[in-house]
Structures are given as structure tokens and as C-alpha cells.
Design a protein around this motif. Structure first.
Motif, PDB file in Angstrom:
ATOM      1  N   ARG A 284       0.832  -1.195   0.000  1.00 10.85           N
ATOM      2  CA  ARG A 284       0.000   0.000   0.000  1.00 10.85           C
ATOM      3  C   ARG A 284       0.871   1.251   0.000  1.00 10.85           C
ATOM      4  N   GLN A 285       0.395   2.311  -0.639  1.00  5.30           N
ATOM      5  CA  GLN A 285       1.113   3.569  -0.727  1.00  5.30           C
ATOM      6  C   GLN A 285       0.214   4.722  -0.279  1.00  5.30           C
ATOM      7  N   VAL A 286       0.832   5.731   0.356  1.00  5.33           N
ATOM      8  CA  VAL A 286       0.151   7.003   0.597  1.00  5.33           C
ATOM      9  C   VAL A 286       0.762   7.998  -0.380  1.00  5.33           C
ATOM     10  N   THR A 638       0.227  11.810   8.098  1.00  3.05           N
ATOM     11  CA  THR A 638      -0.142  10.518   7.516  1.00  3.05           C
ATOM     12  C   THR A 638       0.733   9.438   8.130  1.00  3.05           C
ATOM     13  N   LEU A 640       1.534   5.177   7.646  1.00  4.78           N
ATOM     14  CA  LEU A 640       1.356   3.911   6.940  1.00  4.78           C
ATOM     15  C   LEU A 640       2.204   2.868   7.653  1.00  4.78           C
ATOM     16  N   ARG A 642       3.206  -1.260   7.904  1.00 10.21           N
ATOM     17  CA  ARG A 642       3.189  -2.508   7.151  1.00 10.21           C
ATOM     18  C   ARG A 642       4.063  -3.533   7.879  1.00 10.21           C
ATOM     19  N   GLN A 660      -1.374  -4.390   6.704  1.00 13.76           N
ATOM     20  CA  GLN A 660      -1.150  -3.011   6.287  1.00 13.76           C
ATOM     21  C   GLN A 660      -2.289  -2.122   6.791  1.00 13.76           C
ATOM     22  N   ASP A 662      -3.282   2.323   6.849  1.00 12.28           N
ATOM     23  CA  ASP A 662      -2.927   3.733   6.702  1.00 12.28           C
ATOM     24  C   ASP A 662      -4.112   4.579   7.147  1.00 12.28           C
TER      25      ASP A 662
END
Length: 716
Positions: A284-286, A638, A640, A642, A660, A662
Motif C-alpha cells: 500500500r502507498q500514501v 499521515t 502507513l 506494514r 497493512q 494507513d
């Protein structure tokens, strides 16, 4: 001291021994069969690091034998301290930066352009891949061949015994000479040794610097027929939101692949009712940038022969991106059938893929076609072309086509023994929609690149233009409508007289990106003020950053209307500090702290990975990405998180767990995978996914899915 039965061949050449009828290799990781005494041996490995060109402190001896169907390698890794050999990894294709390991490449065409890659460690871990030379060349480790390795240890070090079926490889049966090279690391010393190509501007990934394997004759692949049927059962529970009822569904499916070696150079394959439920989930990415992020391909059908489809990889025009097929916004679209042709005709590499997708979620079925041709010229260069076609039923413009050409000119003899590369390319496509009045220049990209990949000096300069309407139907493009100049220069000398430092480095990376009217849009300066790589394997980097951005539209950072950045010109300065621990430790990791201006304010960013491997087979990595953004429009943070963990009972059985979360999407997801490799090519997968969504102050389950898949390989 080397055993007196071993004989080191000169001039980087080793002759393979053909097994006689009464020679019976027993695959047990021990080289005690009598025929090994008659097999020539490659020795005299030399250091790439720390002392370039010096003999390895712990020597290695490699022997090669073969019969009609298989290639065998017997490898003896001598070690004066066998109790200090490092070995943590068992899982297939695990990162071996942690371990002592041995690797080899096979340039089966002896053309110095492509090769198969194999590696193992003292625990018998199996890693493999394919590579192709050129700018940005690297090993594609997602390729999985069918082969085996057995290992053992004794008071002299460790031994590896490989068996690689010829059916796993593509080769020219009329050519009795292959390129071959070997690499070994002694991790406690941070020592890298090679048989050939040991200079720092060479290495295992450069088949043009490999040695020669001679004496191969009368080898074949049998009928060359491979069938891989699969069966899959799945049960899912999903809901759109907390107020809607749960939708339950149970499915059973079957399909498979059929591959046929038309000849040892050329392999054709078809897939029917394809399912990729066993593939790993994406990280997953922000995304706080204005542009989409490219995610890697993880599906096996599209990974086979993927290096043939690479197109100007250092410049990223991406006319073909396989995730455009069978995926839409991260969700799968059924693949009814597909065909693939990969290999070589004379001196030309070819790759062709055709896939038919079915209807899904009100999306029509589509046909995708991709074709790639690479013609080898001179000793290290290629000229190529690519074509893609996307046909969408019922669309106002049902067919969209993309075409491109690229030239890569390379030499490893520039100024005597330096590497030098030149790359140029052009890609264009037909109109993207009905009544599209844009010109071909608007719908195309073009550019060139000079590359000087050497040590201690490494430099490149590239220029590219992306048209304002460039949007390849089977490709990926994050940004269009710009001209970009990007030079980079690096100086990283080894500190051979220091007992503390291994290498010092400096780097200047400059990016000057203009809109098509030549007005500056993005200007980046990144200066590595000081880079330190220690003898211990630890790394410290200190960098200064400067950024200029021209924003010609209002930018919504979080895509929710809360933080809107107005049009304007923005100047930002900052710095970054990076620390990386030596990978062979049981506990370590990396951390990068960046502080830089960010639009109307400032951003502090931390990216940290902590790995733990308390016992052999258990690997855990905790990743945390944190951003603190202070703007005139307000402040936000933010997070995140993992966690990737796995326990590998053996190279054949493993359990993997991924979690994961976020705070932007407020989604918590877990992915659990049990993998049992019954035999190479025969695998049982059990996969469980569980996803939650935060509503108000509670996490509520939104999706639960469990899948069992069995894939079996039959070879004839």
C-alpha cells in the motif's frame, strides 16, 4: 587449501563433462561420485570488493557436467571458519543480502546480451531470474524456472549441487559454447568474489564479461511439451458499507497453461480461464504527489519472458504495462484465454502476447495484443520495435494502437575497458477517443540517453519529451506534456587502506523539466554531500535538496477537498539523512529522514524499516512511513504501517503474513499465504485475505476471502 584433484582452467574457460552411461549422479549435496574426479574445475575467484582483483580469501571450485536432459554443477565453497558461515533465508527468491551465497549465470546463446540467473545459500534456498543487458539492466527475479539444488556442510565449508533441466532453458542446440560466470559472497567479511568480470564496473549481471562453458553437444528438451493445469476453490464475504448486508459467494474454477518448445530457441504457450489468486498483494502507498504510482507486476503468466518486452527502461516511456490487462483499479477482470510466443529466431528476439478478457462490473470484454522484436547488432547492441493493440467491444473508438522503436548501442571497451551506452527511442499511438484531433507529436514520446556506468566515476545524461496527449492504451504514463533534461554524476572511490571505511561517495543529480512551451515546471537539485559505506556493511548518506515547482492548476493533496494548493511558483529547500545497517545482522534496518519545503509550508518525512530474524527461517520486517505536513491551509499527518513476516520450514514449505494500515484510506488489510512446493512446478497455495474499513471510531469487516489453489506441472 584446494584439493589436489582440482584443476583450474586458464583464460576464463571451462569444459563441461559429458556423463557416461554408468555415471549416476546422486543429488545429495555431496560430490563423492567417482566421475567428479574427471571433471574440469573453475577456480581462482578474485575479489570485486574489498580489494579489486586480489585472490579471494576463501576460494571456490566449480565443476560442470551434463547428460542429454540436464546440466549439473558441483560447487565447493571452501571456508576456513565454517562455524561463521551466515545463512538465514530458506524461502524461494528471498533477498540474499543477508547470507553467504553462490550465484551463476548461463548465457545460453553466448551473445553477451541475455542470461538465466540461479543462486543458492548454505540452507538450500533457491533464487532465479532472467536478465538482459542495457541501460537500467537488472535481474528479473520474478521468473521462476523448474530446477533443483542440494546443499551440505562439512569441516571445509559448504557444497552445492545443481540440476538444471535443459527444458527450463532456451538455447541454440547447434552452439556447443555458452557464456557462464560465478559469484560468491562471504558475508561476514563483506567480500564479493567472481570467477570472471570481477572489476567494479563489471559483475555477475554482465554476460559480456562472463567466461565460456564449452563441450555441450547432443542435448535436447524431450518433446518440449509442458502442461500446467490448476484447480481453485474460493469463498468470499463482501459488503459495500456497514449498513448493507453481507454478500456471500463460493466458487470453484479450473484452467491452466499449455507450453510447447517449438524448438530450443522458441516457446509457445496458451492459458485458459486464468486465475492469479495466489499472487502477493501490492504494498500500500500514501501518495502525496500529483501523479499516479507504478506498481509492479506479480502475475506469473505476464512475468515469463518479461525482459524481452522491456522498452527503453531507463527512460520509462512504458508503451506496454501488463497490469493494464486483467486489472481495473486494483480489482481483477477475468481472463478467458491468452497466448504467448517468446524466444529467438536466428539473431532476433521476439515476444508476442494476446489476451482476451471477459465482461466484469459493467466493463466490456477486450482483446489485448502486444508484439516486441529485438534485433541484435554488433557485439553488445540492439535495435527494436514494439506494437500494442487494445480492442474494446462497443466503444466509440474500438481499436487503439501503439507503436515504437528503440536503439541501444553499448560497448565495454570504451577508452580501453570502460562501459559506454547510448539509447534513443520513439513511441506514438493512434487517437485515444472518437474525433481526437491531436497530432502525432502530441500523442508520442521521444528521447535519448548517454550512460557511463563505471567505477569510481558513474554518469549519465538523458533528454526526453512526452507529448501532451500521450496515453498508450496498454501502457502507463504518470505525467505528460513536458521536456526533461536530467544529468547525474557520481564519484565513489574505495578506501583500500582504511580499516573502517569501505567507500566514500558524492553525487549530483539534476532534473530540469519544462512544459512544452519551454517554461520551467519542475527543477530538482539533489546533492549527496557525503556518503559513507563502512567495512561493517553499514551505510550513512547526507544529502542537500532544492526543488522548484510551477503549479498551473489547483492541487488537492488528499483528494478530499480539505487541502487545496493554489496555482503558483514554489521554491523549496531541505535535506535528508539516510542510515542503513548491514543486512547480515539478526536485527537491523534502514531509516531515511527528510525535511523539505512543501508547497505553502513544510514536510517532515520518515521512512523506516526494521528487520528481525531471531531464528533461521523466521523473517519479520516492520515498515513505517510517516509524514508531517504544515501548510498555510492547515496541518495533517499521515501514517502507513506494514508488517511482513514469514516462517520458512524449508525451501518448499512456508507461511507468509502481511498486514497493512494507513490513516488516509483508514483501511486495515491482512494477507496470509501458505505455500507448499510439492515438487518444482507443483505447488499448493492457501490464501486468506481479510480487510476492514474504519467508520467513525470502529473498524468494520468489509471483505473476507479464502482461496485454495493447486497447480501441477507435467513435462514430456
Amino acid at each position: 587449501m584446494l584439493s589436489p584433484i582440482l584443476w583450474a582452467q586458464e583464460m576464463g574457460e571451462i569444459k563441461a563433462y559429458r556423463l557416461k552411461v554408468n555415471d549416476s549422479p546422486v543429488m545429495d549435496g555431496r560430490l563423492d561420485e567417482s566421475f567428479w574426479k574427471q571433471v574440469n574445475t573453475a577456480t581462482s575467484f578474485r575479489q570485486q570488493e574489498p580489494l579489486e582483483g586480489q585472490l579471494a580469501t576463501e576460494q571456490t571450485a566449480v565443476q560442470v557436467a551434463f547428460d542429454e536432459r540436464n546440466l549439473y554443477l558441483g560447487v565447493r565453497m571452501y571456508d576456513s571458519e565454517p562455524g561463521n558461515i551466515k545463512a538465514y533465508q530458506r524461502r524461494r527468491d528471498a533477498d540474499l543480502a543477508t547470507d553467504d551465497f553462490f550465484a551463476l549465470i548461463l548465457d545460453t546463446y553466448d551473445d553477451q546480451r541475455s542470461a538465466f540467473y540461479f543462486e543458492t545459500n548454505p540452507l538450500g534456498m533457491m533464487g532465479d531470474g532472467i536478465l538482459r543487458t542495457g541501460q537500467g539492466a537488472q535481474i528479473n527475479r520474478d521468473w521462476n524456472g523448474i530446477w533443483r539444488v542440494w546443499v551440505s556442510r562439512d569441516e571445509k565449508g559448504w557444497i552445492a549441487e545443481f540440476r538444471i533441466p535443459f527444458m527450463t532453458l532456451n538455447f541454440n542446440p547447434n552452439n556447443e559454447t555458452w557464456g557462464i560466470n560465478f559469484l560468491r559472497t562471504i558475508r561476514r567479511k563483506n567480500e564479493i568474489t567472481l570467477w570472471e568480470g570481477y572489476r567494479r564496473n563489471q559483475g555477475i549481471e554482465r554476460p559480456q564479461d562472463a567466461g565460456k562453458l564449452t563441450g555441450l553437444s547432443q542435448i535436447n528438451q524431450g518433446l518440449g511439451l509442458e502442461a500446467i493445469p490448476y484447480a481453485i476453490a474460493s469463498r468470499s464475504q463482501t459488503r459495500i458499507d456497514p449498513e448493507t448486508p453481507v454478500r456471500q459467494e463460493s466458487t470453484f474454477n479450473a484452467g491452466g497453461e499449455l507450453n510447447y518448445n517449438i524448438n530450443p530457441n522458441l516457446k509457445a504457450g496458451i492459458t485458459i480461464n486464468t486465475d492469479f489468486a495466489e499472487a502477493e498483494v501490492d504494498d500500500r502507498q500514501v501518495n502525496l504527489t500529483r501523479f499516479p504510482i507504478l506498481l509492479p507486476e506479480r502475475r506469473d503468466f505476464f512475468l515469463q519472458g518479461a525482459n524481452v518486452f522491456q522498452f527503453a527502461p531507463s527512460s520509462n516511456p512504458n508503451p506496454y504495462f501488463s497490469r493494464r490487462i486483467g486489472l481495473q483499479d486494483g480489482r481483477t477482470i477475468p481472463i478467458n484465454y491468452g497466448g504467448r510466443l517468446i524466444g529467438r529466431i536466428n539473431n532476433t528476439d521476439i515476444g508476442m502476447i494476446h489476451v482476451k478478457t471477459g465482461e466484469a462490473r459493467e466493463l466490456p470484454g477486450e482483446n489485448f495484443t502486444v508484439a516486441r522484436v529485438l534485433q541484435n547488432i554488433s557485439s553488445e547492441s540492439t535495435v527494436g520495435a514494439i506494437y500494442t493493440r487494445r480492442e474494446t467491444a462497443g466503444d466509440s473508438l474500438p481499436v487503439r494502437e501503439t507503436f515504437g522503436a528503440d536503439i541501444s548501442l553499448s560497448t565495454s571497451k570504451f577508452l580501453g575497458n570502460k562501459n559506454f551506452q547510448f539509447e534513443t527511442f520513439f513511441v506514438g499511438h493512434t487517437p485515444s477517443f472518437f474525433n481526437d484531433s491531436s497530432s502525432l507529436m502530441d500523442r508520442s514520446v521521444r528521447g535519448f540517453r548517454f550512460n557511463f556506468p563505471n567505477q569510481p566515476w558513474d554518469a549519465h545524461v538523458s533528454y526526453r519529451e512526452f507529448g501532451i496527449q500521450y496515453n498508450p492504451a496498454v501502457g502507463f504514463v504518470p505525467r505528460v506534456g513536458f521536456r526533461r533534461l536530467q544529468p547525474t554524476i557520481t564519484y565513489n572511490p574505495l578506501m583500500e587502506k582504511s580499516k573502517i571505511l569501505r567507500e566514500i561517495s558524492w553525487e549530483y543529480d539534476f532534473e530540469y523539466l519544462m512544459m512544452m512551451n519551454w517554461e520551467p515546471a519542475t527543477v530538482n537539485h539533489e546533492i549527496r554531500v557525503l556518503g559513507l559505506r563502512f567495512e561493517s556493511g553499514d551505510i550513512l548518506n547526507f544529502s542537500a535538496l532544492h526543488n522548484y515547482e510551477f503549479l498551473d492548476y489547483t492541487f488537492d493533496i488528499l483528494r478530499d477537498g480539505t487541502y487545496l494548493i493554489p496555482e503558483g511558483r514554489y521554491q523549496n529547500r531541505g535535506y535528508s539523512i539516510e542510515a542503513i545497517s548491514a543486512p547480515f545482522r539478526k536485527i537491523g534496518g534502514s531509516a531515511t529522514w527528510t525535511n523539505i519545503g512543501f508547497w505553502t509550508g513544510r514536510q517532515s518525512n520518515l521512512e523506516a524499516d526494521i528487520f528481525m530474524r531471531p531464528i533461521v527461517g523466521l523473517n519479520m520486517t516492520l515498515s513505517y512511513i510517516y509524514s508531517k505536513v504544515d501548510l498555510e491551509q492547515g496541518n495533517f499527518k499521515t501514517h502507513l504501517l506494514r508488517l511482513n513476516s514469514s516462517y520458512d520450514f524449508s525451501p518448499w514449505v512456508s507461511i507468509n503474513f502481511n498486514i497493512q494500515y494507513d490513516n488516509v484510506t483508514k483501511r486495515l488489510g491482512t494477507n496470509s499465504r501458505f505455500i507448499w512446493i510439492i515438487n518444482p512446478g507443483n505447488t499448493l497455495f492457501i490464501v486468506h485475505n481479510h480487510n476492514w474499513q474504519r467508520f467513525m471510531d470502529r473498524l468494520r469487516p468489509m471483505e473476507i476471502q479464502s482461496t485454495i489453489k493447486l497447480a501441477y506441472t507435467f513435462r514430456f
